[in-house]
Design a protein around this motif. Structure first.
Motif, mmCIF file in Angstrom:
data_model
loop_
_atom_site.group_PDB
_atom_site.id
_atom_site.type_symbol
_atom_site.label_atom_id
_atom_site.label_comp_id
_atom_site.label_asym_id
_atom_site.label_seq_id
_atom_site.Cartn_x
_atom_site.Cartn_y
_atom_site.Cartn_z
ATOM 1 N N LYS A 39 0.836 -1.195 0.000
ATOM 2 C CA LYS A 39 0.000 0.000 0.000
ATOM 3 C C LYS A 39 0.876 1.253 0.000
ATOM 4 O O LYS A 39 0.606 2.217 -0.712
ATOM 5 C CB LYS A 39 -0.862 -0.008 1.273
ATOM 6 N N GLU B 261 1.088 4.247 -2.708
ATOM 7 C CA GLU B 261 0.829 5.630 -2.319
ATOM 8 C C GLU B 261 1.925 6.558 -2.825
ATOM 9 O O GLU B 261 1.668 7.692 -3.212
ATOM 10 C CB GLU B 261 0.702 5.733 -0.790
ATOM 11 N N PRO C 191 -3.788 4.550 -4.969
ATOM 12 C CA PRO C 191 -3.858 4.787 -3.528
ATOM 13 C C PRO C 191 -5.290 4.744 -3.013
ATOM 14 O O PRO C 191 -6.227 5.124 -3.721
ATOM 15 C CB PRO C 191 -3.272 6.189 -3.379
ATOM 16 N N TYR D 124 -5.756 9.097 -10.559
ATOM 17 C CA TYR D 124 -4.604 8.210 -10.445
ATOM 18 C C TYR D 124 -4.588 7.190 -11.580
ATOM 19 O O TYR D 124 -5.626 6.656 -11.958
ATOM 20 C CB TYR D 124 -4.621 7.480 -9.106
#
Ligand code: SF4
Ligand code: SF4
Lengths: 250, 126
Positions: free
Chosen positions: B78, B82, B124, B93
């Protein structure tokens, strides 16, 4: 491994982590203490058997036609429907029981009961289905081969197989085609120190307050106090699985 | 006969080495990965360590997270996403496994397929 002192970014990350935790606490409305951040487990510590998470469902308070818990769960965990009820995964569903003699109907949500002696774990050939130290029963999807033995073994019909390829997962709940899944007591929230699963939050918000979540091994928790004072039952208690989800009013 | 074969082999080897040495001066024959730079000044580990060992870090982290509830940020997938996901012109994104994006850029070049994103979100989270 590497020289930690050469990683200025780590400080930034630690700061971000702390900031995130602080925001989580602040997000709760003033005057409403939903959880105690000071009691949160440090993020680098493993969960232990000092906790056993559980839930009490009060069937008397479960309102006719309400689907707040189901919707909140599926929203929180990114469980989207493909419009195919026979294969769409479901982590929680509402069940209505009817007493044939009297006609009295009882309604309640049913999800993974987080058994202390989970049949789904006993039958899993790969070790993917496991019980975490704090009582939460999970599937490690990295290991699951999708054989579905656990689905057959579960007396509560709590598990689903993901039948179709997905591309709409939420970041905190990775899931995919060919793996079995079920309620995880919103483990991502719990690990952040928020012992308030999405279903409980939704039921409270709608004013029904039929669900109570907490630590069964803490004798002072609200859940333990309730379990010690009202008559509760486990579904299929004859199986002696010592479920983490208990019912009142059934 | 044997001697002839050795000669031929040597010649072939020489040709091959010559061919390999060439791209150092000329344009590479294959397009090199275009690695999207992450946010911040530095990755969670030195670049050479990450190149070689990122999968080991991720695997170690995943077991700790799934089985023991360890949620440290340093080696979490994760966290990678990010930092390394970029936005397109519309402010949305772009998935990290889309062509030319952070993960795909090297994995496409090295022809190593990733299974991560059959399950993991590619942008993210909220
Ligand atoms: S309710 Fe079913 S899925 Fe949940 S722990 Fe028990 S046997 Fe396993
Ligand atoms: S479907 Fe997955 S979790 Fe269930 S028994 Fe098979 S390998 Fe284990």
């Amino acid at each position: 491994m590497s020289d930690r002192s050469r990683q200025p970014d780590q400080e930034r990350r630690n700061f971000l982590g702390t900031a995130a935790a602080a925001t989580a606490a602040l997000a709760v409305a003033p005057g409403l203490t939903l959880f105690n951040v000071a009691g949160a487990k440090p993020e680098d510590q493993a969960v232990t058997s000092e906790n056993r998470w559980g839930m009490l469902v009060d069937a008397n308070k479960c309102a006719d036609g309400c689907r707040a818990c189901v919707e909140a769960c599926h929203e929180e965990n990114g469980i989207s429907s493909r419009g195919r009820p026979t294969t769409d995964p479901q982590w929680i569903r509402t069940v209505t029981l009817r007493d044939r003699a009297t006609g009295r109907e009882t309604r309640m949500p049913v999800m993974c009961q987080h058994c202390e002696h989970p049949p789904c774990v006993d039958v899993c050939p790969t070790g993917a289905s496991f019980r975490r130290a704090d009582g939460i029963v999970l599937v490690d999807r990295h290991i699951c081969i999708g054989c579905r033995y656990c689905m057959m073994a579960c007396p509560y019909k709590a598990r689903s197989l993901v039948h179709e390829a997905l591309d709409d997962q939420v970041a905190h709940n990775p899931r995919g085609k060919g793996c079995v899944e079920s309620c995880n007591f919103c483990v991502h929230r719990l690990d952040e120190g928020n012992p308030n699963p999405a279903c409980v939050e939704a039921c409270d918000k709608d004013g029904h307050k039929a669900l109570l979540f907490g630590d069964m091994s803490d004798p002072n928790s609200e859940l333990s106090t309730a379990l010690a004072s009202v008559a509760t039952r486990q579904i299929r208690e004859d199986l002696a699985l010592n479920t983490g989800v208990r019912y009142q009013g059934i | 006969m044997n001697h002839l074969r050795t000669c031929l082999l040597n010649a072939a080897l020489a040709l091959l080495l010559g061919a390999l040495a060439m791209p150092a001066v000329a344009e590479p024959r294959t397009p090199l990965p275009n690695i999207v730079k992450g946010k911040g000044d530095q990755c969670v580990e030195p670049t050479d360590v990450m190149r070689r060992d990122h999968m080991e870090f991720l695997k170690h982290q995943r077991d700790g997270t799934v089985h023991q509830g360890i949620r440290t940020k340093q080696h979490s997938l994760k966290g990678c996403i990010e930092c390394h996901a970029v936005k397109d012109d519309g402010g949305e994104y772009v998935p990290v496994n889309a062509p030319g994006q952070f993960c795909n850029s090297c994995h496409g070049y090295a022809a190593v397929s990733m299974d991560c994103f059959q399950c993991h979100a590619t942008t993210p989270g909220k």
